[in-house]
Design an enzyme around this catalytic site. Structure first.
Site, PDB file in Angstrom:
ATOM      1  N   HIS A  13     -28.021 -32.536  -6.300  1.00  0.00           N
ATOM      2  CA  HIS A  13     -28.238 -31.246  -5.679  1.00  0.00           C
ATOM      3  C   HIS A  13     -29.113 -31.592  -4.223  1.00  0.00           C
ATOM      4  O   HIS A  13     -29.312 -32.590  -3.845  1.00  0.00           O
ATOM      5  CB  HIS A  13     -28.870 -30.251  -6.541  1.00  0.00           C
ATOM      6  CG  HIS A  13     -30.138 -30.943  -7.035  1.00  0.00           C
ATOM      7  ND1 HIS A  13     -31.251 -31.153  -6.261  1.00  0.00           N
ATOM      8  CD2 HIS A  13     -30.492 -31.225  -8.444  1.00  0.00           C
ATOM      9  CE1 HIS A  13     -32.242 -31.877  -7.275  1.00  0.00           C
ATOM     10  NE2 HIS A  13     -31.883 -31.877  -8.389  1.00  0.00           N
ATOM     11  N   GLN A  14     -29.383 -30.359  -3.389  1.00  0.00           N
ATOM     12  CA  GLN A  14     -30.193 -30.622  -2.372  1.00  0.00           C
ATOM     13  C   GLN A  14     -31.502 -31.287  -2.351  1.00  0.00           C
ATOM     14  O   GLN A  14     -32.144 -31.902  -1.485  1.00  0.00           O
ATOM     15  CB  GLN A  14     -30.495 -29.232  -1.615  1.00  0.00           C
ATOM     16  CG  GLN A  14     -29.243 -28.489  -1.280  1.00  0.00           C
ATOM     17  CD  GLN A  14     -28.242 -29.297  -0.278  1.00  0.00           C
ATOM     18  OE1 GLN A  14     -29.079 -30.007   0.689  1.00  0.00           O
ATOM     19  NE2 GLN A  14     -27.166 -29.390  -0.245  1.00  0.00           N
TER      20      GLN A  14
ATOM     21  N   HIS B 192     -31.900 -34.013  -4.399  1.00  0.00           N
ATOM     22  CA  HIS B 192     -31.475 -35.233  -4.154  1.00  0.00           C
ATOM     23  C   HIS B 192     -31.124 -35.717  -2.566  1.00  0.00           C
ATOM     24  O   HIS B 192     -31.541 -36.826  -2.369  1.00  0.00           O
ATOM     25  CB  HIS B 192     -30.396 -35.733  -5.148  1.00  0.00           C
ATOM     26  CG  HIS B 192     -30.612 -35.534  -6.298  1.00  0.00           C
ATOM     27  ND1 HIS B 192     -29.704 -34.484  -7.203  1.00  0.00           N
ATOM     28  CD2 HIS B 192     -31.232 -36.385  -7.155  1.00  0.00           C
ATOM     29  CE1 HIS B 192     -30.297 -34.769  -8.665  1.00  0.00           C
ATOM     30  NE2 HIS B 192     -31.020 -35.915  -8.461  1.00  0.00           N
TER      31      HIS B 192
ATOM     32  N   GLN C 295     -33.998 -43.842 -21.518  1.00  0.00           N
ATOM     33  CA  GLN C 295     -34.897 -42.810 -21.150  1.00  0.00           C
ATOM     34  C   GLN C 295     -34.889 -41.640 -22.011  1.00  0.00           C
ATOM     35  O   GLN C 295     -35.640 -40.603 -22.171  1.00  0.00           O
ATOM     36  CB  GLN C 295     -35.218 -42.755 -19.869  1.00  0.00           C
ATOM     37  CG  GLN C 295     -34.259 -41.992 -19.238  1.00  0.00           C
ATOM     38  CD  GLN C 295     -34.459 -42.017 -17.708  1.00  0.00           C
ATOM     39  OE1 GLN C 295     -34.307 -43.061 -16.774  1.00  0.00           O
ATOM     40  NE2 GLN C 295     -34.652 -40.638 -17.078  1.00  0.00           N
TER      41      GLN C 295
ATOM     42  N   LYS D  30     -41.075 -33.791  -7.388  1.00  0.00           N
ATOM     43  CA  LYS D  30     -40.987 -32.886  -8.790  1.00  0.00           C
ATOM     44  C   LYS D  30     -41.158 -33.992  -9.906  1.00  0.00           C
ATOM     45  O   LYS D  30     -41.876 -33.395 -10.780  1.00  0.00           O
ATOM     46  CB  LYS D  30     -39.541 -32.372  -8.957  1.00  0.00           C
ATOM     47  CG  LYS D  30     -39.536 -31.369 -10.056  1.00  0.00           C
ATOM     48  CD  LYS D  30     -38.309 -30.590  -9.834  1.00  0.00           C
ATOM     49  CE  LYS D  30     -37.067 -31.569 -10.703  1.00  0.00           C
ATOM     50  NZ  LYS D  30     -37.096 -32.020 -12.000  1.00  0.00           N
TER      51      LYS D  30
ATOM     52  N   VAL E 248     -38.072 -29.840  -3.469  1.00  0.00           N
ATOM     53  CA  VAL E 248     -37.026 -28.908  -2.691  1.00  0.00           C
ATOM     54  C   VAL E 248     -36.859 -27.726  -3.703  1.00  0.00           C
ATOM     55  O   VAL E 248     -36.517 -27.858  -4.955  1.00  0.00           O
ATOM     56  CB  VAL E 248     -35.723 -29.560  -2.315  1.00  0.00           C
ATOM     57  CG1 VAL E 248     -34.923 -28.405  -1.715  1.00  0.00           C
ATOM     58  CG2 VAL E 248     -36.019 -30.650  -1.412  1.00  0.00           C
TER      59      VAL E 248
END
Length: 281
Positions: A34-35, A37, A61, A149, A176
């Site tokens: 997405h934006q 990344h 993980q 994030k 973002v």
């Protein structure tokens, strides 16, 4: 733009790039881009001659009760997005390529990995540290780019790089968000329309905390209690944690002084979302 599936292929590419004297930037991802990344990709393009995006849903993980099997995947879509961004190469291995039969070596980063998501997702950061170490050893990047994030993840990786004398610069890039404030996440696709609306309580809570600090509140406990009350007022929200911690060591604090981390993890239905903000006093 080239797509590599094996370690040997990407190493051969890196060797050719190095012979030309070019710098290499790595953007590690689990795909379904997405934006957020792409903001990492754009920063890498500004800083390095050649950019490699890794796309790998890392099984180590995830614990057995998490969403490894159902984690969103769409390599064709990801390749198109990355190609449009001007990236030189994608490394998208299968799990068997990264974890061969008999694999038994792991990287543990203690301290900063043990709170927040480390406490609620045991073994998560061991998997993160191990796969990132492998990617660093395979790609040998000059710089690697991570989103804020996942603030704790960035702190874990920076600690690991410092402790193990890895010759890679770690660059963290701001969160973002959608226009309404929801932080971009590949897991947002899981949210129903009602859950998507309910998830806006995360951004409201972060904003509320900043307002409290700006008004002079310095008690971490008082701010936490106010944030918990705000989130609990949303019927679809189920709190995993609300914490205010020191930076960069991520230790509990009583009084907000300087820059500290406010970190949230909240479930909406089956979807667990995280968000954070730096509080400045």
């Amino acid at each position: 733009m080239r797509l590599f599936k094996t370690v040997d292929e990407v190493r051969s590419f890196i060797n050719s790039v190095r012979r030309e004297g070019k710098t290499v930037g790595l953007v590690p991802t689990m795909g379904y881009l997405h934006q957020g990344h792409l903001s990492l990709v754009h920063e890498a393009k500004r800083s390095c001659d050649v950019v490699i995006v890794s796309i790998f849903v890392n099984p180590t993980q995830f614990d057995p009760n998490e969403d490894y099997q159902t984690y969103p995947r769409d390599l064709q879509r990801d390749v198109a997005l990355v190609a449009d961004a001007g990236v030189e190469a994608i490394f998208a291995p299968e799990a068997e390529e990264m974890y061969s039969q008999g694999f038994s070596s792991f990287v543990d980063v203690t301290g900063v990995s043990e709170c927040l998501c480390g406490a609620s997702r045991p073994g998560h950061f061991r998997g993160v540290a191990t796969v990132v170490t492998k990617l660093f050893n395979i790609v040998l990047p000059d710089a690697a780019f991570f989103g804020q994030k996942d603030f704790q993840q960035v702190m874990v990786i920076k600690r690991m790089v410092a402790d193990l004398n890895m010759s890679v610069q770690i660059i963290d890039v701001p969160i973002v968000r959608e226009e309404d404030g929801l932080a971009l996440s590949s897991r947002n696709v899981y949210l129903s329309q009602e859950e998507r609306k309910a998830a806006l309580v995360l951004h409201r809570s972060l904003h509320l905390a900043k307002e409290q600090v700006n008004e002079g509140e310095r008690s971490a406990q008082q701010i936490k209690e106010r944030i918990i009350k705000e989130i609990q007022a949303e019927p679809l929200a189920n709190i995993d944690y609300v914490e205010i911690l020191s930076v960069p060591d991520l230790k509990p604090i009583e009084i907000i002084k300087g820059n500290v981390l406010l970190a949230l993890a909240v479930r909406f239905g089956k979807t667990r979302l995280i968000d954070n903000s730096i509080l400045e006093a």
